[in-house]
Design a protein around this motif. Structure first.
Motif, PDB file in Angstrom:
ATOM      1  N   ARG A 142       4.217  -0.824   4.122  1.00 43.79           N
ATOM      2  CA  ARG A 142       3.870   0.227   3.147  1.00 43.79           C
ATOM      3  C   ARG A 142       2.489   0.000   2.537  1.00 43.79           C
ATOM      4  N   VAL A 143       2.212  -1.224   2.133  1.00 39.09           N
ATOM      5  CA  VAL A 143       0.926  -1.512   1.493  1.00 39.09           C
ATOM      6  C   VAL A 143      -0.223  -1.326   2.482  1.00 39.09           C
ATOM      7  N   SER A 144      -0.014  -1.709   3.739  1.00 40.14           N
ATOM      8  CA  SER A 144      -1.072  -1.524   4.734  1.00 40.14           C
ATOM      9  C   SER A 144      -1.456  -0.063   4.855  1.00 40.14           C
ATOM     10  N   ALA A 145      -0.450   0.820   4.785  1.00 45.51           N
ATOM     11  CA  ALA A 145      -0.712   2.258   4.883  1.00 45.51           C
ATOM     12  C   ALA A 145      -1.286   2.825   3.591  1.00 45.51           C
ATOM     13  N   GLU A 146      -0.864   2.304   2.459  1.00 46.46           N
ATOM     14  CA  GLU A 146      -1.414   2.767   1.184  1.00 46.46           C
ATOM     15  C   GLU A 146      -2.909   2.482   1.100  1.00 46.46           C
ATOM     16  N   LEU A 147      -3.319   1.280   1.514  1.00 47.58           N
ATOM     17  CA  LEU A 147      -4.741   0.940   1.517  1.00 47.58           C
ATOM     18  C   LEU A 147      -5.510   1.837   2.481  1.00 47.58           C
ATOM     19  N   ALA A 148      -4.898   2.109   3.627  1.00 48.25           N
ATOM     20  CA  ALA A 148      -5.535   2.966   4.622  1.00 48.25           C
ATOM     21  C   ALA A 148      -5.666   4.401   4.125  1.00 48.25           C
ATOM     22  N   ARG A 149      -4.619   4.876   3.471  1.00 48.73           N
ATOM     23  CA  ARG A 149      -4.647   6.244   2.939  1.00 48.73           C
ATOM     24  C   ARG A 149      -5.783   6.402   1.940  1.00 48.73           C
ATOM     25  N   GLU A 150      -5.984   5.377   1.135  1.00 48.11           N
ATOM     26  CA  GLU A 150      -7.066   5.405   0.137  1.00 48.11           C
ATOM     27  C   GLU A 150      -8.422   5.534   0.818  1.00 48.11           C
ATOM     28  N   VAL A 151      -8.630   4.782   1.893  1.00 46.99           N
ATOM     29  CA  VAL A 151      -9.901   4.840   2.619  1.00 46.99           C
ATOM     30  C   VAL A 151     -10.066   6.178   3.320  1.00 46.99           C
ATOM     31  N   ALA A 152      -9.026   6.637   3.985  1.00 51.48           N
ATOM     32  CA  ALA A 152      -9.118   7.899   4.728  1.00 51.48           C
ATOM     33  C   ALA A 152      -9.378   9.080   3.811  1.00 51.48           C
ATOM     34  N   ASP A 153      -8.742   9.088   2.651  1.00 56.17           N
ATOM     35  CA  ASP A 153      -8.889  10.222   1.740  1.00 56.17           C
ATOM     36  C   ASP A 153     -10.267  10.286   1.093  1.00 56.17           C
ATOM     37  N   LYS A 154     -11.014   9.191   1.157  1.00 58.36           N
ATOM     38  CA  LYS A 154     -12.367   9.158   0.605  1.00 58.36           C
ATOM     39  C   LYS A 154     -13.441   9.305   1.687  1.00 58.36           C
ATOM     40  N   ALA A 155     -13.029   9.563   2.917  1.00 57.91           N
ATOM     41  CA  ALA A 155     -13.972   9.558   4.038  1.00 57.91           C
ATOM     42  C   ALA A 155     -14.895  10.775   4.058  1.00 57.91           C
ATOM     43  N   GLY A 156     -14.515  11.852   3.410  1.00 54.93           N
ATOM     44  CA  GLY A 156     -15.342  13.051   3.419  1.00 54.93           C
ATOM     45  C   GLY A 156     -15.161  13.893   4.673  1.00 54.93           C
TER      46      GLY A 156
END
Length: 337
Positions: free
Chosen positions: A88-102
């Motif tokens: 879960r945490v691995s995906a939460e960190l990834a979601r944060e990066v993806a959502d800020k990608a523009g």
């Protein structure tokens, strides 16, 4: 039904996946024998850096740091009860990066093998394998992964168990196998047999293909084997950055960014529509792969001779589909330990 991965693939035609997880984390200080998944909570800044490296290099898809986040592998580190949490945490960190990608970037939840041999050859039962895959998939879904991403699988029994685990979690998925034994997986499956298996699954993947294995040449020969079957499901090619070599006590891959650019172009011509790198593939490789896919027109499928000329010799004389068995041709370098 619609999925962000299939939507983006329909929009762009070809997607660039990411590169290596382990190689990049070792360069950040991960020690051999340590569980990379522990860094999701212990050193999240490095995991975010890993993800950002792929996104900033132009990847449309990147995998979470959860390859070994199952109870069987984590038991080696007395963390078997943390499989769901670390996924879960691995995906939460990834979601944060993806959502800020523009731009639209797909978070793919990495799911690796259990590390055990399944029945009837080994002790791992189908039911227990499904349970472990379900736990990991559910954690990835809870963390916001767009899709699960099964990789480096050798046994068809384990591939099928994972499919059931993803179904129980209600998570769409992609699934690749590693053809590293003279054109076959370690458990003897050929590219043609994999296509037949994928076609027969009750809860099949959105895309299927090959990852890791030996060098870039070998994975393209496998992709040609997939494409020859004419199945409409998109094909994934995620090959290593050249051949591993030991240099001063460390493993290095000899594939240059320029070679991986040629590999990306040829992978698309072979029939793959999701193309990335595996072991040894760094952000600089991805930058060149992105440029090649964006600037070079799609061409005809290369011959085996053209693949060898561009990327180097195959590690075996056969691709495993001719019934000749695992007779190896001479190769350079050494296998990974």
């Amino acid at each position: 039904m619609s999925n962000p991965l299939t939507d983006l693939l329909a929009e762009k035609g070809t997607l660039l996946a990411d590169g290596a997880t382990g190689t990049n984390l070792f360069n950040m200080g991960l020690m051999s024998g340590d569980a990379p998944e522990m860094w999701n909570t212990e050193q999240p800044q490095n995991i975010i850096k890993l993800y950002q490296g792929a996104v900033q290099s132009g990847s449309d898809i990147f995998l979470t740091n959860s390859f070994g986040a199952n109870a069987s592998r984590l038991k080696l580190h007395n963390a078997e009860k943390r499989a769901h949490e670390l996924s879960r945490v691995s995906a939460e960190l990834a979601r944060e990066v993806a959502d800020k990608a523009g731009r639209k970037v797909i978070v793919a939840g990495s799911v690796g093998p259990t590390g055990e041999i399944m029945e009837p050859v080994g002790p791992l039962t189908h039911a227990l394998a499904v349970e472990m895959f379900h736990e990991t998939a559910d954690g990835l879904k809870a963390g916001g992964a767009d899709v699960g991403w099964l990789e480096t699988i050798s046994a068809p029994e384990e591939y099928r168990a994972a499919a059931e685990g993803f179904k129980l979690a209600g998570l769409d998925w992609v699934g690749t196998m590693s053809f590293d034994t003279a054109g076959r997986t370690m458990m003897g499956m050929t590219s043609e047999a994999m296509v037949d298996m994928v076609h027969d699954l009750d809860y099949g993947p959105l895309a299927y293909g090959a990852n890791c294995g030996t060098g870039a040449s070998d994975v393209l020969r496998t992709v040609l084997g997939f494409a020859s079957k004419g199945m409409p499901t998109p094909i994934v090619s995620k090959g290593n950055a050249g051949i591993p070599k030991y240099v001063e006590g460390h493993i290095h891959y000899d594939g240059t960014p320029e070679l991986m650019a040629d590999y990306a172009e040829m992978a698309r011509n072979c029939g793959a529509s999701i193309i990335g790198g595996c072991c040894g593939t760094m952000p600089e490789h991805l930058v060149h792969m992105r440029a090649a896919l964006d600037s070079r027109p799609k061409g005809d499928a290369p011959t085996l001779e053209q693949i060898v000329e561009a990327l180097g010799p195959f590690s075996s004389a056969s691709d495993g589909t001719d019934g000749e068995g695992p007779t190896r041709a001479p190769r350079r370098g050494r296998r990974r330990g």
